[in-house]
Scaffold this motif. Structure first.
Motif, PDB file in Angstrom:
ATOM      1  N   HIS A 130      41.183  50.931  43.378  1.00 44.73           N
ATOM      2  CA  HIS A 130      42.221  50.094  44.004  1.00 44.73           C
ATOM      3  C   HIS A 130      42.929  49.316  42.904  1.00 44.73           C
ATOM      4  CE1 HIS A 130      40.746  51.004  47.972  1.00 44.73           C
ATOM      5  NE2 HIS A 130      39.534  50.865  47.477  1.00 44.73           N
ATOM      6  N   ARG A 131      44.244  49.064  43.101  1.00 45.54           N
ATOM      7  CA  ARG A 131      45.053  48.376  42.084  1.00 45.54           C
ATOM      8  C   ARG A 131      46.065  47.436  42.740  1.00 45.54           C
ATOM      9  NH1 ARG A 131      45.064  53.848  40.760  1.00 45.54           N
ATOM     10  NH2 ARG A 131      44.086  54.319  38.780  1.00 45.54           N
ATOM     11  N   VAL A 132      46.396  46.368  42.007  1.00 44.53           N
ATOM     12  CA  VAL A 132      47.522  45.503  42.354  1.00 44.53           C
ATOM     13  C   VAL A 132      48.204  45.097  41.051  1.00 44.53           C
ATOM     14  CG1 VAL A 132      46.529  44.558  44.495  1.00 44.53           C
ATOM     15  CG2 VAL A 132      46.175  43.341  42.341  1.00 44.53           C
ATOM     16  N   CYS A 133      49.504  44.900  41.118  1.00 39.94           N
ATOM     17  CA  CYS A 133      50.253  44.412  39.958  1.00 39.94           C
ATOM     18  C   CYS A 133      50.144  42.899  39.903  1.00 39.94           C
ATOM     19  CB  CYS A 133      51.718  44.824  40.056  1.00 39.94           C
ATOM     20  SG  CYS A 133      51.938  46.608  39.904  1.00 39.94           S
ATOM     21  N   VAL A 134      50.019  42.370  38.693  1.00 40.54           N
ATOM     22  CA  VAL A 134      49.943  40.926  38.503  1.00 40.54           C
ATOM     23  C   VAL A 134      50.811  40.566  37.303  1.00 40.54           C
ATOM     24  CG1 VAL A 134      48.466  38.923  38.147  1.00 40.54           C
ATOM     25  CG2 VAL A 134      47.552  40.927  39.338  1.00 40.54           C
ATOM     26  N   ALA A 135      51.813  39.740  37.545  1.00 38.43           N
ATOM     27  CA  ALA A 135      52.730  39.323  36.478  1.00 38.43           C
ATOM     28  C   ALA A 135      52.205  38.041  35.837  1.00 38.43           C
ATOM     29  CB  ALA A 135      54.128  39.119  37.035  1.00 38.43           C
TER      30      ALA A 135
ATOM     31  N   ARG B 185      44.634  37.884  42.259  1.00 38.38           N
ATOM     32  CA  ARG B 185      46.071  37.805  41.914  1.00 38.38           C
ATOM     33  C   ARG B 185      46.652  36.468  42.362  1.00 38.38           C
ATOM     34  NH1 ARG B 185      49.932  42.176  44.442  1.00 38.38           N
ATOM     35  NH2 ARG B 185      49.151  41.154  46.314  1.00 38.38           N
ATOM     36  N   ARG B 186      46.333  36.026  43.574  1.00 42.29           N
ATOM     37  CA  ARG B 186      46.833  34.759  44.094  1.00 42.29           C
ATOM     38  C   ARG B 186      46.436  33.614  43.167  1.00 42.29           C
ATOM     39  NH1 ARG B 186      45.629  36.188  48.984  1.00 42.29           N
ATOM     40  NH2 ARG B 186      43.534  35.338  48.924  1.00 42.29           N
ATOM     41  N   ARG B 187      45.183  33.591  42.750  1.00 41.49           N
ATOM     42  CA  ARG B 187      44.698  32.537  41.857  1.00 41.49           C
ATOM     43  C   ARG B 187      45.432  32.617  40.511  1.00 41.49           C
ATOM     44  NH1 ARG B 187      40.160  29.026  40.400  1.00 41.49           N
ATOM     45  NH2 ARG B 187      39.275  29.181  42.473  1.00 41.49           N
ATOM     46  N   ALA B 188      45.569  33.831  39.973  1.00 44.94           N
ATOM     47  CA  ALA B 188      46.227  33.999  38.676  1.00 44.94           C
ATOM     48  C   ALA B 188      47.680  33.558  38.714  1.00 44.94           C
ATOM     49  CB  ALA B 188      46.137  35.461  38.228  1.00 44.94           C
ATOM     50  N   LEU B 189      48.332  33.728  39.839  1.00 43.61           N
ATOM     51  CA  LEU B 189      49.738  33.363  39.963  1.00 43.61           C
ATOM     52  C   LEU B 189      49.947  31.913  40.394  1.00 43.61           C
ATOM     53  CD1 LEU B 189      51.146  36.647  41.549  1.00 43.61           C
ATOM     54  CD2 LEU B 189      51.207  35.892  39.137  1.00 43.61           C
ATOM     55  N   GLY B 190      48.861  31.152  40.402  1.00 44.39           N
ATOM     56  CA  GLY B 190      48.978  29.720  40.680  1.00 44.39           C
ATOM     57  C   GLY B 190      48.718  29.325  42.102  1.00 44.39           C
ATOM     58  N   GLY B 191      48.246  30.286  42.919  1.00 44.55           N
ATOM     59  CA  GLY B 191      47.934  29.974  44.309  1.00 44.55           C
ATOM     60  C   GLY B 191      46.702  29.118  44.439  1.00 44.55           C
ATOM     61  N   GLY B 192      45.857  29.152  43.413  1.00 45.54           N
ATOM     62  CA  GLY B 192      44.674  28.296  43.394  1.00 45.54           C
ATOM     63  C   GLY B 192      43.638  28.688  44.419  1.00 45.54           C
ATOM     64  N   ALA B 193      42.601  27.891  44.450  1.00 48.96           N
ATOM     65  CA  ALA B 193      41.485  28.132  45.346  1.00 48.96           C
ATOM     66  C   ALA B 193      41.812  27.687  46.758  1.00 48.96           C
ATOM     67  CB  ALA B 193      40.255  27.373  44.842  1.00 48.96           C
ATOM     68  N   VAL B 194      41.147  28.306  47.698  1.00 46.36           N
ATOM     69  CA  VAL B 194      41.247  27.915  49.100  1.00 46.36           C
ATOM     70  C   VAL B 194      40.423  26.655  49.277  1.00 46.36           C
ATOM     71  CG1 VAL B 194      40.640  28.591  51.445  1.00 46.36           C
ATOM     72  CG2 VAL B 194      41.559  30.280  49.864  1.00 46.36           C
ATOM     73  N   PRO B 195      40.965  25.640  49.973  1.00 44.72           N
ATOM     74  CA  PRO B 195      40.186  24.407  50.129  1.00 44.72           C
ATOM     75  C   PRO B 195      38.929  24.606  50.943  1.00 44.72           C
ATOM     76  CG  PRO B 195      42.314  24.251  51.274  1.00 44.72           C
ATOM     77  CD  PRO B 195      42.239  25.582  50.607  1.00 44.72           C
TER      78      PRO B 195
END
Length: 182
Positions: free
Chosen positions: A25-30, A172-182
């Protein structure tokens, strides 16, 4: 350098070059490799609710605050840092109740043991060229074990794919600044 060495192979390729069962499985991460690999190390199960639910169905301990990398294979194996852009989960299992696996670390057994009746399981998470991926390979040490494992693989494959895609999206969400879920 990314998750490939100069010869173009990953640690997964070196450790388990042949397999009987495989999933990718793959996703792109900028984002930069450092940011993505930090996210790989820091992402927790709470950030990947689908993956956490799927793991709970297997009775694995996917506690909300536990990190995905490091806890993925539970008691079946170990996490190995393979380099700048790759982390491996290495495990050994048997299909026979009460059968002990060979002595040594999971990594040693995967590298060195050809004893019949074993399943060698290696999964990586790696980042290179803007792509975050996970690949799982399973090698059965004999034909009987491979035949016995095939129905299980077919039964879990869809859920396994959901788990891995959920993990990759959370990283990916964390890497892009989405951070951790509270």
């Amino acid at each position: 350098m990314d998750a490939h060495d100069l010869d173009g192979r990953t640690e997964l390729d070196r450790l388990l070059p042949r397999w009987h069962f495989r999933e990718v499985h793959r996703v792109c991460v900028a984002a930069s490799a450092g940011v993505v690999m930090r996210a790989v190390r820091e992402t927790i199960w709470a950030e990947a609710p689908v993956a956490r639910t799927m793991m709970a169905l297997t009775r694995a301990d996917a506690g909300r605050e536990r990190r995905i990398v490091g806890d993925f294979l539970g008691g079946m194996g170990e996490t190995v840092r393979a380099g700048e852009g790759e982390v491996l989960f290495v495990g050994v299992d048997t299909l026979e109740d009460g059968r002990a696996r060979p002595e040594g670390s999971a990594l040693e057994v995967v590298r060195e043991c050809a004893e019949p009746g074993l399943l060698k399981v290696v999964m990586n998470v790696r980042f290179g060229g803007g792509v975050l991926s996970t690949e799982t390979r399973v090698y059965a040490t004999d034909e009987r074990t491979r035949r016995r494992f095939r129905p299980y693989w077919l039964a879990i494959r869809a859920g396994s794919g959901l788990t891995r895609r959920s993990m990759l999206r959370a990283i990916r969400r964390r890497a892009l600044g989405g951070g951790a879920v509270p």
